[in-house]
Design a protein around this motif. Structure first.
Motif, PDB file in Angstrom:
ATOM      1  N   THR A 166       6.291  -8.414  -8.967  1.00  0.00           N
ATOM      2  CA  THR A 166       6.197  -9.048  -7.656  1.00  0.00           C
ATOM      3  C   THR A 166       7.598  -9.186  -7.078  1.00  0.00           C
ATOM      4  OG1 THR A 166       4.204 -10.235  -8.315  1.00  0.00           O
ATOM      5  CG2 THR A 166       5.376 -11.068  -6.395  1.00  0.00           C
ATOM      6  N   VAL A 167       7.752  -8.657  -5.876  1.00  0.00           N
ATOM      7  CA  VAL A 167       9.022  -8.737  -5.165  1.00  0.00           C
ATOM      8  C   VAL A 167       8.776  -9.422  -3.832  1.00  0.00           C
ATOM      9  CG1 VAL A 167      10.013  -6.685  -6.267  1.00  0.00           C
ATOM     10  CG2 VAL A 167       8.714  -6.432  -4.173  1.00  0.00           C
ATOM     11  N   GLN A 168       9.846  -9.889  -3.228  1.00  0.00           N
ATOM     12  CA  GLN A 168       9.721 -10.554  -1.943  1.00  0.00           C
ATOM     13  C   GLN A 168      10.258  -9.629  -0.859  1.00  0.00           C
ATOM     14  OE1 GLN A 168      11.750 -14.321  -1.546  1.00  0.00           O
ATOM     15  NE2 GLN A 168      10.122 -15.069  -0.235  1.00  0.00           N
ATOM     16  N   GLY A 169       9.435  -9.394   0.157  1.00  0.00           N
ATOM     17  CA  GLY A 169       9.848  -8.553   1.276  1.00  0.00           C
ATOM     18  C   GLY A 169      10.805  -9.288   2.196  1.00  0.00           C
ATOM     19  N   ASN A 170      11.399  -8.574   3.124  1.00  0.00           N
ATOM     20  CA  ASN A 170      12.345  -9.171   4.073  1.00  0.00           C
ATOM     21  C   ASN A 170      11.725 -10.303   4.892  1.00  0.00           C
ATOM     22  OD1 ASN A 170      14.354  -7.441   3.269  1.00  0.00           O
ATOM     23  ND2 ASN A 170      14.060  -6.010   4.953  1.00  0.00           N
ATOM     24  N   GLY A 171      10.416 -10.208   5.113  1.00  0.00           N
ATOM     25  CA  GLY A 171       9.727 -11.235   5.893  1.00  0.00           C
ATOM     26  C   GLY A 171       9.364 -12.468   5.092  1.00  0.00           C
ATOM     27  N   GLY A 172       9.671 -12.465   3.793  1.00  0.00           N
ATOM     28  CA  GLY A 172       9.402 -13.615   2.957  1.00  0.00           C
ATOM     29  C   GLY A 172       8.086 -13.560   2.214  1.00  0.00           C
ATOM     30  N   GLU A 173       7.251 -12.580   2.495  1.00  0.00           N
ATOM     31  CA  GLU A 173       5.960 -12.453   1.818  1.00  0.00           C
ATOM     32  C   GLU A 173       6.134 -11.749   0.483  1.00  0.00           C
ATOM     33  OE1 GLU A 173       2.826 -13.499   2.826  1.00  0.00           O
ATOM     34  OE2 GLU A 173       3.823 -14.522   4.479  1.00  0.00           O
ATOM     35  N   SER A 174       5.330 -12.136  -0.482  1.00  0.00           N
ATOM     36  CA  SER A 174       5.361 -11.501  -1.802  1.00  0.00           C
ATOM     37  C   SER A 174       4.547 -10.217  -1.782  1.00  0.00           C
ATOM     38  CB  SER A 174       4.790 -12.435  -2.859  1.00  0.00           C
ATOM     39  OG  SER A 174       5.625 -13.550  -3.024  1.00  0.00           O
ATOM     40  N   VAL A 175       5.062  -9.212  -2.481  1.00  0.00           N
ATOM     41  CA  VAL A 175       4.408  -7.917  -2.603  1.00  0.00           C
ATOM     42  C   VAL A 175       4.321  -7.609  -4.093  1.00  0.00           C
ATOM     43  CG1 VAL A 175       4.599  -5.454  -2.080  1.00  0.00           C
ATOM     44  CG2 VAL A 175       5.348  -7.134  -0.386  1.00  0.00           C
ATOM     45  N   THR A 176       3.134  -7.300  -4.571  1.00  0.00           N
ATOM     46  CA  THR A 176       2.949  -6.982  -5.983  1.00  0.00           C
ATOM     47  C   THR A 176       2.770  -5.484  -6.146  1.00  0.00           C
ATOM     48  OG1 THR A 176       1.970  -9.134  -6.406  1.00  0.00           O
ATOM     49  CG2 THR A 176       1.554  -7.417  -8.044  1.00  0.00           C
ATOM     50  N   LEU A 177       3.580  -4.902  -7.014  1.00  0.00           N
ATOM     51  CA  LEU A 177       3.567  -3.470  -7.262  1.00  0.00           C
ATOM     52  C   LEU A 177       3.221  -3.204  -8.715  1.00  0.00           C
ATOM     53  CD1 LEU A 177       6.963  -2.677  -5.517  1.00  0.00           C
ATOM     54  CD2 LEU A 177       4.692  -2.504  -4.511  1.00  0.00           C
ATOM     55  N   LEU A 178       2.459  -2.155  -8.959  1.00  0.00           N
ATOM     56  CA  LEU A 178       2.161  -1.730 -10.313  1.00  0.00           C
ATOM     57  C   LEU A 178       3.061  -0.542 -10.594  1.00  0.00           C
ATOM     58  CD1 LEU A 178       0.315  -2.340 -12.711  1.00  0.00           C
ATOM     59  CD2 LEU A 178      -1.269  -0.647 -11.805  1.00  0.00           C
ATOM     60  N   ARG A 179       3.944  -0.688 -11.586  1.00  0.00           N
ATOM     61  CA  ARG A 179       4.947   0.321 -11.882  1.00  0.00           C
ATOM     62  C   ARG A 179       5.047   0.549 -13.390  1.00  0.00           C
ATOM     63  NH1 ARG A 179       5.107   1.958  -7.278  1.00  0.00           N
ATOM     64  NH2 ARG A 179       6.810   1.779  -5.845  1.00  0.00           N
ATOM     65  N   THR A 180       5.540   1.723 -13.772  1.00  0.00           N
ATOM     66  CA  THR A 180       5.817   1.994 -15.175  1.00  0.00           C
ATOM     67  C   THR A 180       7.099   1.261 -15.565  1.00  0.00           C
ATOM     68  OG1 THR A 180       4.755   4.154 -15.062  1.00  0.00           O
ATOM     69  CG2 THR A 180       6.273   3.797 -16.880  1.00  0.00           C
ATOM     70  N   TYR A 181       7.030   0.520 -16.641  1.00  0.00           N
ATOM     71  CA  TYR A 181       8.153  -0.236 -17.180  1.00  0.00           C
ATOM     72  C   TYR A 181       8.810   0.627 -18.241  1.00  0.00           C
ATOM     73  CZ  TYR A 181      10.468  -4.542 -18.777  1.00  0.00           C
ATOM     74  OH  TYR A 181      11.377  -5.513 -19.093  1.00  0.00           O
ATOM     75  N   GLY A 182      10.129   0.627 -18.315  1.00  0.00           N
ATOM     76  CA  GLY A 182      10.820   1.477 -19.277  1.00  0.00           C
ATOM     77  C   GLY A 182      11.824   0.739 -20.128  1.00  0.00           C
ATOM     78  N   ASP A 217       0.826  -1.212   0.000  1.00  0.00           N
ATOM     79  CA  ASP A 217       0.000   0.000   0.000  1.00  0.00           C
ATOM     80  C   ASP A 217       0.857   1.259   0.000  1.00  0.00           C
ATOM     81  OD1 ASP A 217      -2.172  -1.683   0.032  1.00  0.00           O
ATOM     82  OD2 ASP A 217      -2.769  -1.208   2.087  1.00  0.00           O
ATOM     83  N   ALA A 218       1.912   1.266   0.821  1.00  0.00           N
ATOM     84  CA  ALA A 218       2.785   2.446   0.901  1.00  0.00           C
ATOM     85  C   ALA A 218       3.515   2.676  -0.421  1.00  0.00           C
ATOM     86  CB  ALA A 218       3.785   2.287   2.045  1.00  0.00           C
ATOM     87  N   ALA A 219       4.001   1.608  -1.041  1.00  0.00           N
ATOM     88  CA  ALA A 219       4.720   1.742  -2.311  1.00  0.00           C
ATOM     89  C   ALA A 219       3.779   2.210  -3.415  1.00  0.00           C
ATOM     90  CB  ALA A 219       5.370   0.415  -2.691  1.00  0.00           C
ATOM     91  N   GLN A 220       2.555   1.721  -3.412  1.00  0.00           N
ATOM     92  CA  GLN A 220       1.601   2.109  -4.446  1.00  0.00           C
ATOM     93  C   GLN A 220       1.157   3.563  -4.312  1.00  0.00           C
ATOM     94  OE1 GLN A 220       2.304  -0.475  -6.695  1.00  0.00           O
ATOM     95  NE2 GLN A 220       0.386   0.348  -7.365  1.00  0.00           N
ATOM     96  N   GLU A 221       1.314   4.155  -3.139  1.00  0.00           N
ATOM     97  CA  GLU A 221       0.956   5.558  -2.947  1.00  0.00           C
ATOM     98  C   GLU A 221       2.049   6.501  -3.431  1.00  0.00           C
ATOM     99  OE1 GLU A 221      -0.255   6.307   1.055  1.00  0.00           O
ATOM    100  OE2 GLU A 221      -1.904   4.892   0.938  1.00  0.00           O
ATOM    101  N   SER A 222       3.217   5.959  -3.768  1.00  0.00           N
ATOM    102  CA  SER A 222       4.343   6.770  -4.210  1.00  0.00           C
ATOM    103  C   SER A 222       4.026   7.477  -5.517  1.00  0.00           C
ATOM    104  CB  SER A 222       5.578   5.882  -4.396  1.00  0.00           C
ATOM    105  OG  SER A 222       6.609   6.606  -5.014  1.00  0.00           O
ATOM    106  N   SER A 223       4.323   8.752  -5.575  1.00  0.00           N
ATOM    107  CA  SER A 223       4.083   9.503  -6.808  1.00  0.00           C
ATOM    108  C   SER A 223       5.052   9.086  -7.917  1.00  0.00           C
ATOM    109  CB  SER A 223       4.203  11.002  -6.549  1.00  0.00           C
ATOM    110  OG  SER A 223       5.517  11.310  -6.126  1.00  0.00           O
ATOM    111  N   SER A 224       6.160   8.464  -7.574  1.00  0.00           N
ATOM    112  CA  SER A 224       7.146   8.077  -8.584  1.00  0.00           C
ATOM    113  C   SER A 224       6.862   6.712  -9.212  1.00  0.00           C
ATOM    114  CB  SER A 224       8.551   8.083  -7.979  1.00  0.00           C
ATOM    115  OG  SER A 224       8.663   7.103  -6.975  1.00  0.00           O
ATOM    116  N   ARG A 225       5.756   6.061  -8.833  1.00  0.00           N
ATOM    117  CA  ARG A 225       5.462   4.751  -9.416  1.00  0.00           C
ATOM    118  C   ARG A 225       5.046   4.857 -10.867  1.00  0.00           C
ATOM    119  NH1 ARG A 225      -0.076   3.576  -9.572  1.00  0.00           N
ATOM    120  NH2 ARG A 225      -1.301   5.087  -8.427  1.00  0.00           N
ATOM    121  N   ALA A 226       4.557   6.043 -11.257  1.00  0.00           N
ATOM    122  CA  ALA A 226       4.145   6.269 -12.640  1.00  0.00           C
ATOM    123  C   ALA A 226       4.913   7.465 -13.181  1.00  0.00           C
ATOM    124  CB  ALA A 226       2.644   6.523 -12.709  1.00  0.00           C
ATOM    125  N   TRP A 227       5.446   7.326 -14.371  1.00  0.00           N
ATOM    126  CA  TRP A 227       6.201   8.403 -14.993  1.00  0.00           C
ATOM    127  C   TRP A 227       6.015   8.322 -16.504  1.00  0.00           C
ATOM    128  CZ3 TRP A 227       9.714   6.361 -18.352  1.00  0.00           C
ATOM    129  CH2 TRP A 227      10.111   5.040 -18.112  1.00  0.00           C
TER     130      TRP A 227
END
Length: 116
Positions: free
Chosen positions: A87-103, A50-60
């Motif tokens: 999808t990345v893996q956090g330090n705790g081992g859980e997967s986190v899916t982020l929607l990001r601009t690919y370049g 949730d915190a990563a998806q709120e980042s203004s830099s996720r889309a460019w």
């Protein structure tokens, strides 16, 4: 995620831990700690996502009005290739899916998710 959803998820984790404890009445303190930790990692992963998806830099890109990141190899501005899930893996081992601009670098052709 809205506050109500967080409360609901937290309550579910608490309920699940209580049910697990009833099913494992002879669990040691370390076993209980491990189970609580495992379940809290699920909540941590959701918070990270949730915190990563709120980042203004996720889309460019030109449509977003954000300056394009540069290729780490060529230092040329990347060309946006749309939003993609990563999808990345956090330090705790859980997967986190982020929607990001690919370049893609127009010079060397390398494609990647910029690390913003």
């Amino acid at each position: 995620m809205q506050c109500e959803e967080w409360l609901s998820k937290s309550e579910k984790i608490l309920t699940d831990v209580k049910e697990w404890r009833k099913a494992h009445p002879k669990a040691t303190f370390v076993e209980i700690e491990d189970e609580v930790h495992r379940r809290m990692m699920q909540l941590e992963a959701q918070l990270l996502q949730d915190a990563a998806q709120e980042s203004s830099s996720r889309a460019w890109g030109k449509d977003m009005g954000e300056e394009a990141p540069r290729c780490s190899r060529c230092q040329v501005p990347l060309q946006a290739r749309g939003q993609h899930a990563r999808t990345v893996q956090g330090n705790g081992g859980e997967s986190v899916t982020l929607l990001r601009t690919y370049g893609t670098c127009p010079h060397c052709g390398e494609s990647f998710f910029p690390p913003r």
